[in-house]
Design a protein around this motif. Structure first.
Motif, PDB file in Angstrom:
ATOM      1  N   LEU A  63       5.478  98.579  -7.970  1.00  0.00           N
ATOM      2  CA  LEU A  63       6.234  99.243  -9.176  1.00  0.00           C
ATOM      3  C   LEU A  63       5.136 100.200  -9.743  1.00  0.00           C
ATOM      4  N   PRO A  64       3.887 100.298  -9.513  1.00  0.00           N
ATOM      5  CA  PRO A  64       3.075 101.600  -9.912  1.00  0.00           C
ATOM      6  C   PRO A  64       3.673 102.974  -9.556  1.00  0.00           C
ATOM      7  N   GLN A  65       4.209 103.054  -8.146  1.00  0.00           N
ATOM      8  CA  GLN A  65       4.256 104.027  -7.333  1.00  0.00           C
ATOM      9  C   GLN A  65       5.784 104.766  -8.256  1.00  0.00           C
ATOM     10  N   LEU A  66       6.439 103.908  -8.915  1.00  0.00           N
ATOM     11  CA  LEU A  66       7.867 104.306  -9.289  1.00  0.00           C
ATOM     12  C   LEU A  66       7.601 105.389 -10.503  1.00  0.00           C
ATOM     13  N   LYS A  67       6.494 105.383 -11.079  1.00  0.00           N
ATOM     14  CA  LYS A  67       6.428 106.064 -12.273  1.00  0.00           C
ATOM     15  C   LYS A  67       6.392 107.572 -11.825  1.00  0.00           C
ATOM     16  N   GLN A  68       6.194 107.801 -10.617  1.00  0.00           N
ATOM     17  CA  GLN A  68       6.351 109.463 -10.447  1.00  0.00           C
ATOM     18  C   GLN A  68       7.808 109.687  -9.642  1.00  0.00           C
ATOM     19  N   PRO A  69       7.816 110.856 -10.031  1.00  0.00           N
ATOM     20  CA  PRO A  69       9.510 111.214  -9.257  1.00  0.00           C
ATOM     21  C   PRO A  69       9.341 111.487  -7.795  1.00  0.00           C
ATOM     22  N   LEU A  70      10.350 110.771  -6.960  1.00  0.00           N
ATOM     23  CA  LEU A  70      10.033 110.794  -5.682  1.00  0.00           C
ATOM     24  C   LEU A  70      11.302 111.518  -4.938  1.00  0.00           C
ATOM     25  N   ALA A  71      10.726 112.249  -4.098  1.00  0.00           N
ATOM     26  CA  ALA A  71      11.677 113.301  -3.359  1.00  0.00           C
ATOM     27  C   ALA A  71      12.747 112.931  -2.787  1.00  0.00           C
ATOM     28  N   GLU A  72      12.413 111.638  -1.811  1.00  0.00           N
ATOM     29  CA  GLU A  72      13.364 111.084  -1.092  1.00  0.00           C
ATOM     30  C   GLU A  72      13.579 109.501  -1.516  1.00  0.00           C
ATOM     31  N   GLU A  73      14.886 108.991  -0.915  1.00  0.00           N
ATOM     32  CA  GLU A  73      15.030 107.575  -1.261  1.00  0.00           C
ATOM     33  C   GLU A  73      14.243 106.660  -0.752  1.00  0.00           C
ATOM     34  N   GLN A  74      13.560 105.658  -1.211  1.00  0.00           N
ATOM     35  CA  GLN A  74      12.960 104.709  -0.819  1.00  0.00           C
ATOM     36  C   GLN A  74      13.371 103.248  -1.027  1.00  0.00           C
ATOM     37  N   ARG A  75      13.114 102.274  -0.199  1.00  0.00           N
ATOM     38  CA  ARG A  75      13.769 101.027  -0.427  1.00  0.00           C
ATOM     39  C   ARG A  75      12.581  99.997  -0.511  1.00  0.00           C
ATOM     40  N   PHE A  76      12.756  99.064  -1.411  1.00  0.00           N
ATOM     41  CA  PHE A  76      11.805  97.980  -1.133  1.00  0.00           C
ATOM     42  C   PHE A  76      12.248  96.719  -1.501  1.00  0.00           C
ATOM     43  N   VAL A  77      12.231  95.693  -0.557  1.00  0.00           N
ATOM     44  CA  VAL A  77      12.741  94.296  -0.420  1.00  0.00           C
ATOM     45  C   VAL A  77      11.896  93.262  -0.921  1.00  0.00           C
ATOM     46  N   GLN A  78      12.205  92.505  -1.672  1.00  0.00           N
ATOM     47  CA  GLN A  78      11.362  91.148  -2.124  1.00  0.00           C
ATOM     48  C   GLN A  78      12.251  89.905  -1.854  1.00  0.00           C
ATOM     49  N   ILE A  79      11.878  89.083  -1.150  1.00  0.00           N
ATOM     50  CA  ILE A  79      12.293  87.757  -1.032  1.00  0.00           C
ATOM     51  C   ILE A  79      11.803  86.627  -1.820  1.00  0.00           C
ATOM     52  N   GLY A  80      12.796  85.746  -2.257  1.00  0.00           N
ATOM     53  CA  GLY A  80      12.410  84.480  -3.120  1.00  0.00           C
ATOM     54  C   GLY A  80      12.177  84.764  -4.588  1.00  0.00           C
ATOM     55  N   LEU A  81      12.946  85.879  -5.169  1.00  0.00           N
ATOM     56  CA  LEU A  81      12.966  85.954  -6.526  1.00  0.00           C
ATOM     57  C   LEU A  81      13.997  85.168  -7.365  1.00  0.00           C
ATOM     58  N   SER A  82      13.842  84.648  -8.358  1.00  0.00           N
ATOM     59  CA  SER A  82      14.808  83.684  -9.106  1.00  0.00           C
ATOM     60  C   SER A  82      15.521  84.647  -9.939  1.00  0.00           C
ATOM     61  N   TRP A  83      16.461  84.128 -10.308  1.00  0.00           N
ATOM     62  CA  TRP A  83      17.539  84.871 -11.066  1.00  0.00           C
ATOM     63  C   TRP A  83      16.909  85.394 -12.282  1.00  0.00           C
ATOM     64  N   GLN A  84      16.108  84.396 -13.031  1.00  0.00           N
ATOM     65  CA  GLN A  84      15.369  84.741 -14.357  1.00  0.00           C
ATOM     66  C   GLN A  84      14.532  86.015 -14.100  1.00  0.00           C
ATOM     67  N   GLN A  85      13.760  85.942 -12.900  1.00  0.00           N
ATOM     68  CA  GLN A  85      12.816  87.023 -12.715  1.00  0.00           C
ATOM     69  C   GLN A  85      13.542  88.258 -12.362  1.00  0.00           C
ATOM     70  N   PHE A  86      14.753  88.377 -11.766  1.00  0.00           N
ATOM     71  CA  PHE A  86      15.372  89.493 -11.514  1.00  0.00           C
ATOM     72  C   PHE A  86      16.026  90.033 -12.655  1.00  0.00           C
ATOM     73  N   GLN A  87      16.471  89.093 -13.689  1.00  0.00           N
ATOM     74  CA  GLN A  87      16.813  89.447 -15.049  1.00  0.00           C
ATOM     75  C   GLN A  87      15.670  90.197 -15.661  1.00  0.00           C
ATOM     76  N   THR A  88      14.516  89.868 -15.703  1.00  0.00           N
ATOM     77  CA  THR A  88      13.233  90.310 -16.268  1.00  0.00           C
ATOM     78  C   THR A  88      12.923  91.820 -15.745  1.00  0.00           C
ATOM     79  N   LEU A  89      13.119  92.099 -14.374  1.00  0.00           N
ATOM     80  CA  LEU A  89      12.754  93.369 -13.853  1.00  0.00           C
ATOM     81  C   LEU A  89      13.971  94.195 -13.846  1.00  0.00           C
ATOM     82  N   GLN A  90      15.014  93.866 -14.128  1.00  0.00           N
ATOM     83  CA  GLN A  90      16.284  94.583 -14.591  1.00  0.00           C
ATOM     84  C   GLN A  90      16.169  95.095 -15.784  1.00  0.00           C
ATOM     85  N   ALA A  91      15.898  94.175 -16.594  1.00  0.00           N
ATOM     86  CA  ALA A  91      15.597  94.872 -18.065  1.00  0.00           C
ATOM     87  C   ALA A  91      14.307  95.833 -18.178  1.00  0.00           C
ATOM     88  N   ALA A  92      13.529  95.540 -17.387  1.00  0.00           N
ATOM     89  CA  ALA A  92      12.472  96.753 -17.324  1.00  0.00           C
ATOM     90  C   ALA A  92      12.824  97.907 -16.675  1.00  0.00           C
TER      91      ALA A  92
END
Length: 197
Positions: free
Chosen positions: A6-35
C-alpha cells in the motif's frame, strides 16, 4: 489486515503492477475498496477471498483505448447496434464478487451485464478472472495478453477458447490486433476503416 504494497501506491507508477492477496474476507475487501474509491489508476478484483489490486499504467491505457476506438469504429461501419459499458463494476448479489472489465459492450439492446468483456493484460500473473466473469454470465471474454487476443465463449457454464467472436464473426482479429498495436492512432483507424469498408 496487512498489505505490504500500500505505501508504494502513493507514487505515480509508469507501468501496470499487480498485487494478489489470498484469504481476505468480504468485509476486509469492502474496507479496502472504500479506501481506494477516490484514487485514480487503481483497479480492484475480488472473488471468493482472492484480491487482485492493479495499478493502471500508460501502456495499458493506450491499448485499452485503442481497442475501444477501433471496436466502436467497427460497430459504426457495420451498422451494429451496441451499448458501451466501459469498466462498469459488476458486483454479485451475494458477498464475494467484485469485477471491472477494461472495456465492455452489450450488443443490441442494453442488458444488466455486458455481452463482451475485454481485459488488457500488460504484466502477466494475477487472478484467474474467467471465474469471475463466469459467475456473472458474461458470454464472451476477450483477453489481450502478450500482444495478442485470446477469445473465450461461455457455453454450458464453462469458457471455451474460440477462434472468432460469435457476436462479431466477420471481425478479422489479425487485422484488428495489428491496428491496436500501431503507434500512430490516426493511421491505425484509417487503415482499419479502409479494410472493413
Amino acid at each position: 489486515m496487512t498489505l505490504q504494497f500500500l505505501p508504494q501506491l502513493k507514487q505515480p507508477l509508469a507501468e501496470e503492477q499487480r498485487f494478489v492477496q489470498i484469504g481476505l474476507s468480504w468485509q476486509q475487501f469492502q474496507t479496502l475498496q472504500a479506501a481506494f474509491e477516490d484514487i485514480p489508476g487503481v483497479r480492484l478484483y475480488y472473488f471468493d477471498g482472492v484480491l487482485e489490486l492493479m495499478t493502471i499504467g500508460k501502456t495499458h491505457e493506450i491499448v485499452k483505448s485503442s481497442i475501444g476506438s477501433l471496436l466502436e469504429l467497427y460497430f459504426l461501419e457495420k451498422g451494429i447496434d451496441f451499448t458501451p459499458t466501459g469498466s462498469m463494476t459488476m458486483k454479485g448479489d451475494n458477498p464475494g464478487r467484485w469485477l471491472e472489465a477494461d472495456e465492455s459492450y452489450s450488443i443490441g439492446e442494453e442488458k444488466d451485464y455486458p455481452d463482451i468483456a475485454i481485459e488488457v493484460v500488460v504484466t502477466s500473473g494475477g487472478a484467474n478472472k474467467l471465474l469471475g466473469y463466469q459467475h456473472f454470465g458474461i458470454r464472451e471474454v476477450w483477453l489481450w495478453e502478450e500482444k495478442q487476443f485470446a477469445l473465450y465463449r461461455l457455453k454450458d457454464g464453462n469458457y471455451n477458447q474460440i477462434d472468432c467472436s460469435e457476436f462479431l464473426p466477420e471481425l478479422d482479429l489479425e487485422l484488428f490486433n495489428r491496428c491496436v498495436q500501431m503507434p500512430n492512432k490516426l493511421e491505425a483507424m484509417r487503415t482499419f476503416q479502409s479494410a472493413i469498408r
